[in-house]
Design an enzyme around this catalytic site. Structure first.
Site, short mmCIF file in Angstrom:
data_model
loop_
_atom_site.label_atom_id
_atom_site.label_comp_id
_atom_site.label_asym_id
_atom_site.label_seq_id
_atom_site.Cartn_x
_atom_site.Cartn_y
_atom_site.Cartn_z
N ARG A 21 0.88 -1.33 0.00
CA ARG A 21 0.06 0.00 0.09
C ARG A 21 0.87 1.15 -0.07
O ARG A 21 1.86 1.27 0.73
CB ARG A 21 -0.88 0.15 1.16
CG ARG A 21 -1.77 -1.04 1.23
CD ARG A 21 -2.88 -1.25 2.19
NE ARG A 21 -3.66 -2.42 2.07
CZ ARG A 21 -4.99 -2.43 2.53
NH1 ARG A 21 -5.59 -1.39 3.22
NH2 ARG A 21 -5.88 -3.22 2.40
N LYS A 155 -19.01 -17.61 17.49
CA LYS A 155 -19.40 -16.70 16.11
C LYS A 155 -19.87 -17.89 15.16
O LYS A 155 -19.47 -19.08 15.24
CB LYS A 155 -18.32 -16.03 15.76
CG LYS A 155 -17.10 -16.92 15.27
CD LYS A 155 -16.14 -15.96 14.32
CE LYS A 155 -14.88 -16.79 13.76
NZ LYS A 155 -14.03 -16.06 13.15
N HIS A 217 -21.18 3.66 5.86
CA HIS A 217 -21.43 4.27 4.55
C HIS A 217 -22.71 4.51 4.11
O HIS A 217 -23.08 4.60 2.86
CB HIS A 217 -20.81 2.99 3.55
CG HIS A 217 -19.43 3.05 3.59
ND1 HIS A 217 -18.41 3.81 2.93
CD2 HIS A 217 -18.46 2.22 4.42
CE1 HIS A 217 -17.30 3.42 3.23
NE2 HIS A 217 -17.38 2.51 4.17
N THR A 244 -20.73 6.76 11.50
CA THR A 244 -19.09 7.32 11.62
C THR A 244 -19.49 8.88 11.40
O THR A 244 -20.64 9.26 10.64
CB THR A 244 -18.40 7.02 10.48
OG1 THR A 244 -17.14 7.69 10.47
CG2 THR A 244 -18.83 7.10 8.95
N LYS A 247 -17.20 10.28 7.22
CA LYS A 247 -17.34 9.88 6.00
C LYS A 247 -18.30 11.21 5.45
O LYS A 247 -17.88 12.29 5.21
CB LYS A 247 -17.98 8.72 5.64
CG LYS A 247 -16.84 7.68 5.96
CD LYS A 247 -17.06 6.31 5.64
CE LYS A 247 -15.94 5.18 5.58
NZ LYS A 247 -15.41 5.23 6.96
#
Length: 397
Positions: A21, A155, A217, A244, A247
């Site tokens: 990255r 889980k 999102h 959030t 964003k």
């Protein structure tokens, strides 16, 4: 020859596989979004940013910036401590109240990021409910996966958006005398699809399961007041909503919203909340003004969706075939090879002044590498045409 250290070896491997990255050094200029200045290795140039999560440009909004200036002048830069020791300002309290109001929940709790909110909320639930079993969508975000892992709880992973598989996993949890908690997202940000929230809540009701949704999102972007997809589809049964401020709201930080007793319990046992300096009041002031602004300005959401539709239409017309994300604002373009994906991204930036980050493993599975475009209300028709022209030239080369 000097033997390479394990650190050298892992970095070499990542670079060879196209997974290394690179952080592009950019400078956003207020009032000129989505344009930025890129400080490249050999030159400094103007670029158009196509991958920012500042989806509505609220990081450039005058109302938000003015609110942050006011808070800075009034209270100074930092919070001064943890929430328990001097770090709860009136800005924190007001923002939590506004977020609870946004989601029509009794209570909300701020964290330093939505990642931290997800991780430590799930860890905390496992401390409160001894026999909890997290029933997690297979395409959940890393913060949810890590929260479940670090909780040490049972889980079960269900196939992405597969309601039959979800029901099978819920039956298994009940048969094992566990308390299921369905963990899922509203908008899956790499594929651009949505979850069937109402049907998931129906199954939760049938099996007595808790529900925990990540709307990072979606908050600010969907629903008449920007409360997210739950608001858009009229679903109020989700127990805990994660969102959030970094964003669509254009600032920084994260939060959860839910019933007062649930939020209070998480507040009381979450180490990632208790033992860290709280958000700056300046950030809280900016986020508070952004939430209020977007509540009253649905036209920004409408413009955002129009730009996303326009980009998808132009890609299809040009034969570029974006991945199916017809229900959301995300525009992913499938590449399928990590090295090629990085090369295309580099060419767009170096030769065309177009910045879109390659999305490779582990963000997406190997073999599904893609370019992920995030159009905003401020991407013009001209910018869209420049992008289409560049992609056609590169991909047809």
């Amino acid at each position: 020859m000097i033997d390479k250290t394990p650190f050298d070896q892992i970095l070499d491997k990542l670079k060879q596989e196209g997974k290394y990255r690179v952080f592009n050094d950019i400078l956003r200029e207020r009032g000129d979004f989505p344009k930025s200045i890129w400080y490249g290795p050999y030159a400094i140039k103007n670029i158009v940013n196509w991958c920012s999560n500042d989806y509505l440009g609220m990081g450039q909004n005058k109302v938000v910036i003015d609110a942050m200036h006011t808070a800075l002048d009034q209270s100074g830069s930092g919070s001064g401590g943890t929430r328990n020791i001097g770090g709860t300002s009136h800005y924190h309290v007001a923002l939590e109240h506004e977020l609870a109001k946004l989601h029509s929940k009794p209570c909300a709790l701020l964290f330093t990021s939505a990642y931290v909110a997800n991780e430590w909320s799930l860890v905390s639930l496992s401390k409160v409910i001894d026999n909890i079993c997290f029933v997690s969508d297979s395409k959940n975000h890393a913060s949810l996966i890590q929260g479940i892992l670090h909780s040490g709880a049972e889980k079960k992973v269900w196939q992405h958006n597969n309601l039959q598989d979800l029901e099978d996993k819920l039956k298994e949890a009940i048969d094992e005398d566990l308390t299921p908690c369905i963990v899922f997202e509203s908008v899956y940000s790499m594929d651009g699809d949505m979850s069937p929230i109402k049907q998931i809540c129906d199954l939760a009701d049938s099996y007595g399961a808790m529900t925990y949704i990540d709307e990072v999102h979606a908050v600010g972007l969907y629903g008449q007041t920007g409360a997210g997809v739950c608001e858009m589809v009229g679903e109020d049964r989700v127990d805990i909503i994660n969102g959030t401020l970094g964003k669509a709201f254009g600032v920084q930080g994260g939060y959860i919203a839910g019933d007062a007793v649930v939020i209070d319990a998480i507040r009381s046992v979450a180490s990632g909340f208790i033992f860290t300096t709280s958000m700056s009041p300046v950030l809280c002031a900016g986020a508070l003004s952004s939430v209020k602004y977007l509540r009253d300005h649905n036209e920004l959401r409408e413009a955002h969706q129009e730009r996303a539709r326009k980009l998808k239409h132009r890609m299809l017309k040009a034969g570029l075939e974006p991945m199916d994300s017809s229900t959301t604002h995300i525009v992913p373009l499938f590449i399928g090879d990590p090295v090629k994906c990085k090369e295309i991204s580099d060419t767009l930036l170096n030769e065309y002044g177009i910045y879109v980050q390659p999305i490779n493993y582990p963000t997406v599975p190997e073999g599904t590498e893609r370019l992920r475009f995030a159009p905003t209300p401020y991407h013009t028709d001209g910018m869209i045409e420049d992008l289409i022209k560049a992609l056609k030239e590169i991909l047809n080369d």
